[in-house]
Design an enzyme around this catalytic site. Structure first.
Site, PDB file in Angstrom:
ATOM      1  N   THR A 123      19.040  -8.532  43.785  1.00 32.68           N
ATOM      2  CA  THR A 123      18.938  -9.848  44.430  1.00 32.68           C
ATOM      3  C   THR A 123      18.995  -9.743  45.952  1.00 32.68           C
ATOM      4  O   THR A 123      19.597  -8.802  46.493  1.00 32.68           O
ATOM      5  CB  THR A 123      20.098 -10.740  43.932  1.00 32.68           C
ATOM      6  OG1 THR A 123      20.129 -11.927  44.714  1.00 32.68           O
ATOM      7  CG2 THR A 123      21.451 -10.049  44.085  1.00 32.68           C
ATOM      8  N   GLU A 125      20.805 -11.604  47.596  1.00 33.31           N
ATOM      9  CA  GLU A 125      22.152 -12.035  47.987  1.00 33.31           C
ATOM     10  C   GLU A 125      23.007 -10.865  48.481  1.00 33.31           C
ATOM     11  O   GLU A 125      24.026 -11.072  49.144  1.00 33.31           O
ATOM     12  CB  GLU A 125      22.851 -12.766  46.838  1.00 33.31           C
ATOM     13  CG  GLU A 125      22.051 -13.962  46.393  1.00 33.31           C
ATOM     14  CD  GLU A 125      22.821 -14.998  45.597  1.00 33.31           C
ATOM     15  OE1 GLU A 125      24.059 -14.947  45.584  1.00 33.31           O
ATOM     16  OE2 GLU A 125      22.168 -15.877  45.009  1.00 33.31           O
ATOM     17  N   TYR A 148      29.638 -12.277  42.740  1.00 34.90           N
ATOM     18  CA  TYR A 148      28.339 -11.927  42.146  1.00 34.90           C
ATOM     19  C   TYR A 148      27.578 -10.948  43.041  1.00 34.90           C
ATOM     20  O   TYR A 148      27.176  -9.867  42.590  1.00 34.90           O
ATOM     21  CB  TYR A 148      27.496 -13.187  41.908  1.00 34.90           C
ATOM     22  CG  TYR A 148      26.029 -12.890  41.652  1.00 34.90           C
ATOM     23  CD1 TYR A 148      25.611 -12.264  40.479  1.00 34.90           C
ATOM     24  CD2 TYR A 148      25.059 -13.209  42.607  1.00 34.90           C
ATOM     25  CE1 TYR A 148      24.262 -11.970  40.263  1.00 34.90           C
ATOM     26  CE2 TYR A 148      23.717 -12.920  42.395  1.00 34.90           C
ATOM     27  CZ  TYR A 148      23.324 -12.302  41.221  1.00 34.90           C
ATOM     28  OH  TYR A 148      21.994 -12.009  41.014  1.00 34.90           O
ATOM     29  N   LYS A 152      26.491  -7.006  42.445  1.00 38.07           N
ATOM     30  CA  LYS A 152      25.094  -6.538  42.472  1.00 38.07           C
ATOM     31  C   LYS A 152      24.924  -5.461  43.556  1.00 38.07           C
ATOM     32  O   LYS A 152      24.207  -4.492  43.354  1.00 38.07           O
ATOM     33  CB  LYS A 152      24.129  -7.705  42.726  1.00 38.07           C
ATOM     34  CG  LYS A 152      24.005  -8.700  41.593  1.00 38.07           C
ATOM     35  CD  LYS A 152      23.444  -8.116  40.303  1.00 38.07           C
ATOM     36  CE  LYS A 152      21.974  -7.774  40.373  1.00 38.07           C
ATOM     37  NZ  LYS A 152      21.415  -7.387  39.048  1.00 38.07           N
TER      38      LYS A 152
HETATM   39  P1  NAD Z   1      20.187 -14.568  33.075  1.00 34.82           P
HETATM   40  O1  NAD Z   1      21.631 -14.882  33.256  1.00 34.82           O
HETATM   41  O2  NAD Z   1      19.242 -15.647  32.685  1.00 34.82           O
HETATM   42  O3  NAD Z   1      20.015 -13.405  31.995  1.00 34.82           O
HETATM   43  C1  NAD Z   1      20.880 -12.307  31.926  1.00 34.82           C
HETATM   44  C2  NAD Z   1      20.702 -11.653  30.555  1.00 34.82           C
HETATM   45  O4  NAD Z   1      21.546 -10.492  30.511  1.00 34.82           O
HETATM   46  C3  NAD Z   1      21.097 -12.558  29.383  1.00 34.82           C
HETATM   47  O5  NAD Z   1      20.112 -12.507  28.372  1.00 34.82           O
HETATM   48  C4  NAD Z   1      22.420 -11.951  28.905  1.00 34.82           C
HETATM   49  O6  NAD Z   1      22.644 -12.134  27.512  1.00 34.82           O
HETATM   50  C5  NAD Z   1      22.212 -10.495  29.249  1.00 34.82           C
HETATM   51  N1  NAD Z   1      23.499  -9.777  29.421  1.00 34.82           N
HETATM   52  C6  NAD Z   1      24.572 -10.178  30.143  1.00 34.82           C
HETATM   53  N2  NAD Z   1      25.566  -9.280  30.017  1.00 34.82           N
HETATM   54  C7  NAD Z   1      25.100  -8.287  29.219  1.00 34.82           C
HETATM   55  C8  NAD Z   1      25.646  -7.075  28.727  1.00 34.82           C
HETATM   56  N3  NAD Z   1      26.901  -6.701  29.042  1.00 34.82           N
HETATM   57  N4  NAD Z   1      24.879  -6.278  27.939  1.00 34.82           N
HETATM   58  C9  NAD Z   1      23.619  -6.656  27.606  1.00 34.82           C
HETATM   59  N5  NAD Z   1      23.046  -7.805  28.033  1.00 34.82           N
HETATM   60  C10 NAD Z   1      23.775  -8.609  28.831  1.00 34.82           C
HETATM   61  O7  NAD Z   1      19.748 -13.876  34.439  1.00 34.82           O
HETATM   62  P2  NAD Z   1      18.342 -13.916  35.207  1.00 34.82           P
HETATM   63  O8  NAD Z   1      18.329 -15.063  36.125  1.00 34.82           O
HETATM   64  O9  NAD Z   1      17.248 -13.718  34.215  1.00 34.82           O
HETATM   65  O10 NAD Z   1      18.503 -12.595  36.096  1.00 34.82           O
HETATM   66  C11 NAD Z   1      18.075 -11.331  35.604  1.00 34.82           C
HETATM   67  C12 NAD Z   1      18.340 -10.280  36.668  1.00 34.82           C
HETATM   68  O11 NAD Z   1      17.635 -10.609  37.857  1.00 34.82           O
HETATM   69  C13 NAD Z   1      19.810 -10.153  37.065  1.00 34.82           C
HETATM   70  O12 NAD Z   1      20.085  -8.795  37.255  1.00 34.82           O
HETATM   71  C14 NAD Z   1      19.901 -10.918  38.379  1.00 34.82           C
HETATM   72  O13 NAD Z   1      20.916 -10.403  39.192  1.00 34.82           O
HETATM   73  C15 NAD Z   1      18.526 -10.642  38.960  1.00 34.82           C
HETATM   74  N6  NAD Z   1      18.018 -11.667  39.881  1.00 34.82           N
HETATM   75  C16 NAD Z   1      17.977 -12.977  39.515  1.00 34.82           C
HETATM   76  C17 NAD Z   1      17.436 -13.914  40.376  1.00 34.82           C
HETATM   77  C18 NAD Z   1      17.349 -15.375  40.001  1.00 34.82           C
HETATM   78  O14 NAD Z   1      16.945 -16.193  40.843  1.00 34.82           O
HETATM   79  N7  NAD Z   1      17.654 -15.766  38.783  1.00 34.82           N
HETATM   80  C19 NAD Z   1      16.963 -13.526  41.633  1.00 34.82           C
HETATM   81  C20 NAD Z   1      17.024 -12.169  41.982  1.00 34.82           C
HETATM   82  C21 NAD Z   1      17.550 -11.238  41.092  1.00 34.82           C
HETATM   83  O1  TDX Z   2      24.716 -27.890  40.980  1.00 32.08           O
HETATM   84  C1  TDX Z   2      24.291 -27.231  41.933  1.00 32.08           C
HETATM   85  N1  TDX Z   2      24.180 -27.859  43.162  1.00 32.08           N
HETATM   86  C2  TDX Z   2      23.755 -27.203  44.285  1.00 32.08           C
HETATM   87  O2  TDX Z   2      23.673 -27.793  45.375  1.00 32.08           O
HETATM   88  C3  TDX Z   2      23.908 -25.853  41.831  1.00 32.08           C
HETATM   89  C4  TDX Z   2      24.003 -25.138  40.501  1.00 32.08           C
HETATM   90  C5  TDX Z   2      23.470 -25.216  42.964  1.00 32.08           C
HETATM   91  N2  TDX Z   2      23.421 -25.848  44.156  1.00 32.08           N
HETATM   92  C6  TDX Z   2      22.960 -25.100  45.347  1.00 32.08           C
HETATM   93  C7  TDX Z   2      23.667 -23.785  45.583  1.00 32.08           C
HETATM   94  C8  TDX Z   2      22.599 -22.932  46.211  1.00 32.08           C
HETATM   95  O3  TDX Z   2      22.558 -23.131  47.611  1.00 32.08           O
HETATM   96  O4  TDX Z   2      21.593 -24.753  45.112  1.00 32.08           O
HETATM   97  C9  TDX Z   2      21.299 -23.441  45.593  1.00 32.08           C
HETATM   98  C10 TDX Z   2      20.797 -22.597  44.436  1.00 32.08           C
HETATM   99  O5  TDX Z   2      21.900 -22.400  43.577  1.00 32.08           O
HETATM  100  P1  TDX Z   2      21.763 -21.533  42.224  1.00 32.08           P
HETATM  101  O6  TDX Z   2      20.640 -22.080  41.416  1.00 32.08           O
HETATM  102  O7  TDX Z   2      23.107 -21.433  41.613  1.00 32.08           O
HETATM  103  O8  TDX Z   2      21.253 -20.140  42.803  1.00 32.08           O
HETATM  104  P2  TDX Z   2      21.896 -19.128  43.876  1.00 32.08           P
HETATM  105  O9  TDX Z   2      23.355 -19.281  43.962  1.00 32.08           O
HETATM  106  O10 TDX Z   2      21.100 -19.258  45.150  1.00 32.08           O
HETATM  107  O11 TDX Z   2      21.576 -17.724  43.161  1.00 32.08           O
HETATM  108  C11 TDX Z   2      20.328 -17.523  42.458  1.00 32.08           C
HETATM  109  O12 TDX Z   2      19.427 -16.794  43.228  1.00 32.08           O
HETATM  110  C12 TDX Z   2      19.710 -15.436  43.458  1.00 32.08           C
HETATM  111  C13 TDX Z   2      20.551 -16.813  41.125  1.00 32.08           C
HETATM  112  O13 TDX Z   2      21.477 -17.548  40.357  1.00 32.08           O
HETATM  113  C14 TDX Z   2      21.014 -15.415  41.337  1.00 32.08           C
HETATM  114  O14 TDX Z   2      21.118 -14.733  40.088  1.00 32.08           O
HETATM  115  C15 TDX Z   2      20.015 -14.709  42.170  1.00 32.08           C
HETATM  116  O15 TDX Z   2      20.437 -13.405  42.442  1.00 32.08           O
END
Ligand code: NAD
Ligand code: TDX
Length: 341
Positions: A123, A125, A148, A152
């Site tokens: 990420t 972050e 978090y 990471k």
């Molecule tokens: P998510 O929370 O939707 O999915 C995570 C998955 O990992 C789930 O299916 C969960 O069951 C599985 N998991 C959790 N713990 C586990 C364990 N101990 N063993 C096996 N499986 C396990 O997350 P996401 O948003 O799809 O993110 C996926 C990856 O991408 C993460 O590594 C996150 O840090 C990274 N990432 C996410 C974002 C974002 O905006 N969502 C952005 C940049 C990077």
């Molecule tokens: O209820 C809310 N109200 C609000 O204002 C939530 C859930 C979030 N927020 C704000 C917090 C953040 O500034 O919105 C922005 C986005 O929040 P999230 O959706 O929780 O994402 P963020 O914290 O930015 O992190 C996400 O992007 C990077 C993913 O969850 C991470 O897994 C990824 O690495």
């Protein structure tokens, strides 16, 4: 290629599995996922009878299981993680376990089994928080500020250490905020869309001026696929949408697109340690991988609203049960009386 995809039942992982099997029909995918609150087998339903796909329920910290699965594959693409910042503020321990120990368990298995190719999904972050100007690049020093992002960052360092120390063929990608289908409704965009469908308010943290760089999940998945096949071993690539938006702007767009009024916005207490701004310079990935973010934000947002509107059963199921308990804990105590959720 046969790929072990960890976390493939989550949001980005499931989108990635569909995309890989579409882009590379000759590939095979094994998903390893513990099915935590964030994992959902419904996300992979369309592959139930696909002979190229296999699902294994299990924990990435289970060294024997991981060893067994890594033996049979050409590459590991590692998505599994605890991924929600607010949850990490409430309970950091499980983030350390899954994100750090789980990643090391996978790296050890790759090393033990003949240096299996490993791609680590991370990420933006990990780079901390930007001021009003500037962009994160591959050269930006690490400065994680939430449990978090610290977990990471720890995992990124362990992946790089495996390359420098043992020559394990690794790559890392750090991506900005994803949105799209199958995203858990604890995250900003799906939370706000589904709350509005339910007739509820949308909880905007603080002054709403925190900025994120939004990328459609399909663009991120394409980037991961390109790094896996074309990336330079030992290197890092950053992906972002070139689409910076404040949370207030996102909120207003969603309200407008869904025909809801400003009265639906509920200002709530800010997230602890809330990072102010993230923004990515993805030019290395564009130059070296021929990648670019293809989905214009408004188009992607409209598609996402349409997806949640026509997949109500999916998110209603997710929002019930254990999720509801978490939701109460996260928002229930905030000083905003009189709002039903
Ligand atoms: P998510 O929370 O939707 O999915 C995570 C998955 O990992 C789930 O299916 C969960 O069951 C599985 N998991 C959790 N713990 C586990 C364990 N101990 N063993 C096996 N499986 C396990 O997350 P996401 O948003 O799809 O993110 C996926 C990856 O991408 C993460 O590594 C996150 O840090 C990274 N990432 C996410 C974002 C974002 O905006 N969502 C952005 C940049 C990077
Ligand atoms: O209820 C809310 N109200 C609000 O204002 C939530 C859930 C979030 N927020 C704000 C917090 C953040 O500034 O919105 C922005 C986005 O929040 P999230 O959706 O929780 O994402 P963020 O914290 O930015 O992190 C996400 O992007 C990077 C993913 O969850 C991470 O897994 C990824 O690495």
């Amino acid at each position: 290629m046969k790929i072990l995809v960890t976390g493939g039942a989550g949001f980005i992982g499931s989108n990635y599995v569909y995309q890989v099997l579409h882009r590379h029909p000759e590939d095979e995918v094994v998903v390893l996922d513990a099915l935590t609150y964030a994992g959902n087998l419904e996300n992979l339903k369309q592959l139930e009878r696909d002979p190229r796909f296999r699902f294994v329920k299990g924990d990435i910290c289970d060294a024997a299981l991981v060893d067994d699965l890594v033996k049979g594959v050409d590459a590991v693409v590692h998505f599994a993680a605890e991924s929600h910042v607010d949850r990490s503020i409430m309970d950091p321990g499980v983030f350390v376990r899954t994100n750090i120990i789980g990643t090391q368990t996978l790296l050890d298995a790759c090393r033990r089994n003949g240096n299996v190719r490993f791609h680590h999904v991370s990420t933006d972050e990990v780079f901390g928080s930007l001021g009003a100007t500037g962009l994160f690049s591959e050269q930006t020093p690490y400065d994680p500020r939430s449990p978090y992002s610290a977990s990471k960052a720890g995992s990124d360092h362990l992946v790089r250490a495996a390359w420098h120390t043992y020559g394990l063929p690794v790559t890392i990608s750090n991506c900005s905020n994803n949105y799209g289908p199958y995203q858990h409704p604890e995250k900003l965009i799906p939370l706000f869309i589904t709350n509005l469908i339910e007739g509820k308010t949308v909880p905007l943290y603080g002054d709403g001026m925190n900025v994120r760089d939004w990328i459609h999940v399909e663009d991120h998945c394409e980037g991961v696929d390109l790094v896996l096949r074309k990336g330079t071993i030992g290197e890092t690539y950053l992906f972002g949408g070139r689409s910076e938006r404040s949370n207030a702007e996102i909120t207003n767009l969603i309200l407008f697109e869904m025909g809801a009024g400003q009265g639906k916005i509920e200002r709530v207490a800010d997230r602890l340690g809330h990072d102010r701004r993230y923004a990515i310079d993805p030019s290395r990935a564009e130059r070296e991988l021929g990648w670019s973010p293809k989905t214009p934000f408004l188009h992607g947002l409209r598609k996402t609203i349409a997806w949640y509107t026509s997949n109500e059963a999916w998110w209603r199921n997710v929002k019930s049960g254990a999720y509801r308990e978490y939701y109460e804990k996260q928002y229930g105590s905030r000083p905003t009386p009189g709002v039903s959720r």
